[in-house]
Design an enzyme around this catalytic site. Structure first.
Site, mmCIF file in Angstrom:
data_model
loop_
_atom_site.group_PDB
_atom_site.id
_atom_site.type_symbol
_atom_site.label_atom_id
_atom_site.label_comp_id
_atom_site.label_asym_id
_atom_site.label_seq_id
_atom_site.Cartn_x
_atom_site.Cartn_y
_atom_site.Cartn_z
ATOM 1 N N HIS A 156 0.815 -1.207 0.000
ATOM 2 C CA HIS A 156 0.000 0.000 0.000
ATOM 3 C C HIS A 156 0.852 1.263 0.000
ATOM 4 C CE1 HIS A 156 -3.708 2.266 0.740
ATOM 5 N NE2 HIS A 156 -2.962 3.036 1.518
ATOM 6 N N HIS A 172 3.033 6.075 -1.858
ATOM 7 C CA HIS A 172 3.697 7.225 -1.234
ATOM 8 C C HIS A 172 5.213 7.120 -1.334
ATOM 9 C CE1 HIS A 172 -0.101 8.664 0.406
ATOM 10 N NE2 HIS A 172 -0.347 7.433 0.829
ATOM 11 N N LYS A 218 -4.938 9.607 -8.378
ATOM 12 C CA LYS A 218 -4.551 9.887 -6.985
ATOM 13 C C LYS A 218 -4.807 11.368 -6.801
ATOM 14 C CE LYS A 218 -2.538 8.989 -2.962
ATOM 15 N NZ LYS A 218 -3.087 8.048 -1.974
#
Length: 289
Positions: A156, A172, A218
């Site tokens: 993730h 990220h 995103k």
């Protein structure tokens, strides 16, 4: 800032000072911020404030370093769609352990480990520590809406996932962003700021941005840029184990940052990322960019 956060800030400053593989902005890498991303988030609505890629240059020699090599080997081990069960092959499990072994040898992870042992949050024995880190980051769990294990903290946060074919969740990490953009899989839409955000700077190491990946948007993501895998891994592990509040405000170098760290069943990382609060009005330490 509460006392616990001050203590954590001091440790994170130590991590920063010892991140010897961190790339220097404008020298080892260059980015092109271009325009501010719009509020209407979509991949095909013509709403693009950046006609060019985000990264204009990265010195890829850094990718030959052990932790970077081990990290990059993990990026193709996952099925991005949530709801699709993950199957971990023996080869992939071996790569996970190789990455952990490489990270545990670094100054940053040794600093984090020492602090966590002092706080009785991690075992002193390296084998036991590895098991703890494996559970936090690599053990699979079922993300919301799924009945089978389809996600992990590592996937993730560092690789990224898609939900419903239209939304990107997680993602990220700057290395994954750079490599995917280089392959033509990322469409950078511009930087993100709001009324409370400091203006981004292409010579700073934290950026909020909008991008498209695998036909999903995103709308707003936040990442460190140019830091080593071991810095992020150590920082996020520290925040996960020390902060039950899921948001911790820390200061280091020239940054005041909120580290968001959502737990999943108190055993795994659900997500974690930095949110830039402000630039501190101090000069960086000598030798620290």
């Amino acid at each position: 800032m509460i006392e616990g956060d001050r203590e954590l800030s001091a440790i994170i400053q130590e991590l920063w000072d010892n991140d010897i593989k961190r790339l220097r902005p404008g020298i080892d890498y260059r980015i092109s911020l271009q325009g501010k991303a719009g509020d209407r988030a979509g991949c095909s609505d013509g709403n693009d404030a950046a006609g060019l890629p985000l990264f204009t240059f990265v010195d890829e020699n850094i990718f030959k370093k052990e932790t970077f090599l081990a990290f990059i080997s993990l990026l193709d081990n996952y099925e991005s769609d949530t709801g699709e069960p993950e199957i971990v092959t023996p080869e992939e499990e071996l790569e996970n352990h190789k990455f952990l072994d490489s990270v545990l040898k670094t100054p940053t992870m040794k600093i984090a480990h020492r602090y966590l042992v002092e706080k009785h949050l991690s075992p002193e024995d390296i084998t036991d520590l590895k098991q703890q880190l494996y559970r936090i980051w690599f053990e699979l769990y079922a993300r919301r809406g799924s009945s089978k294990p389809d996600s992990s903290g590592f996937e993730h946060v560092f690789v990224g996932e898609t939900r419903g074919g239209h939304t990107v969740i997680g993602f990220h990490n700057w290395i994954q962003l750079y490599l995917q953009e280089k392959l033509g899989h990322i469409d950078y839409k511009g930087y993100s700021v709001d009324a409370n955000s400091p203006q981004p700077d292409d010579n700073k190491h934290i950026l909020a941005l909008q991008f498209c990946w695998k036909n999903g948007i995103k709308p707003k993501g936040s990442i460190f840029i140019g830091v080593s895998p071991e810095f992020e891994f150590a920082l996020y592990t520290l925040c996960f184990l020390t902060s039950p509040n899921e948001r911790v405000k820390v200061s280091f170098n020239i940054y005041e940052v909120e580290i968001v760290c959502h737990h999943y069943n108190q055993k795994h990382i659900g997500t974690t990322y930095p949110v830039l609060v402000k630039y501190l009005n101090v000069s960086p330490k000598k030798g620290v960019d």
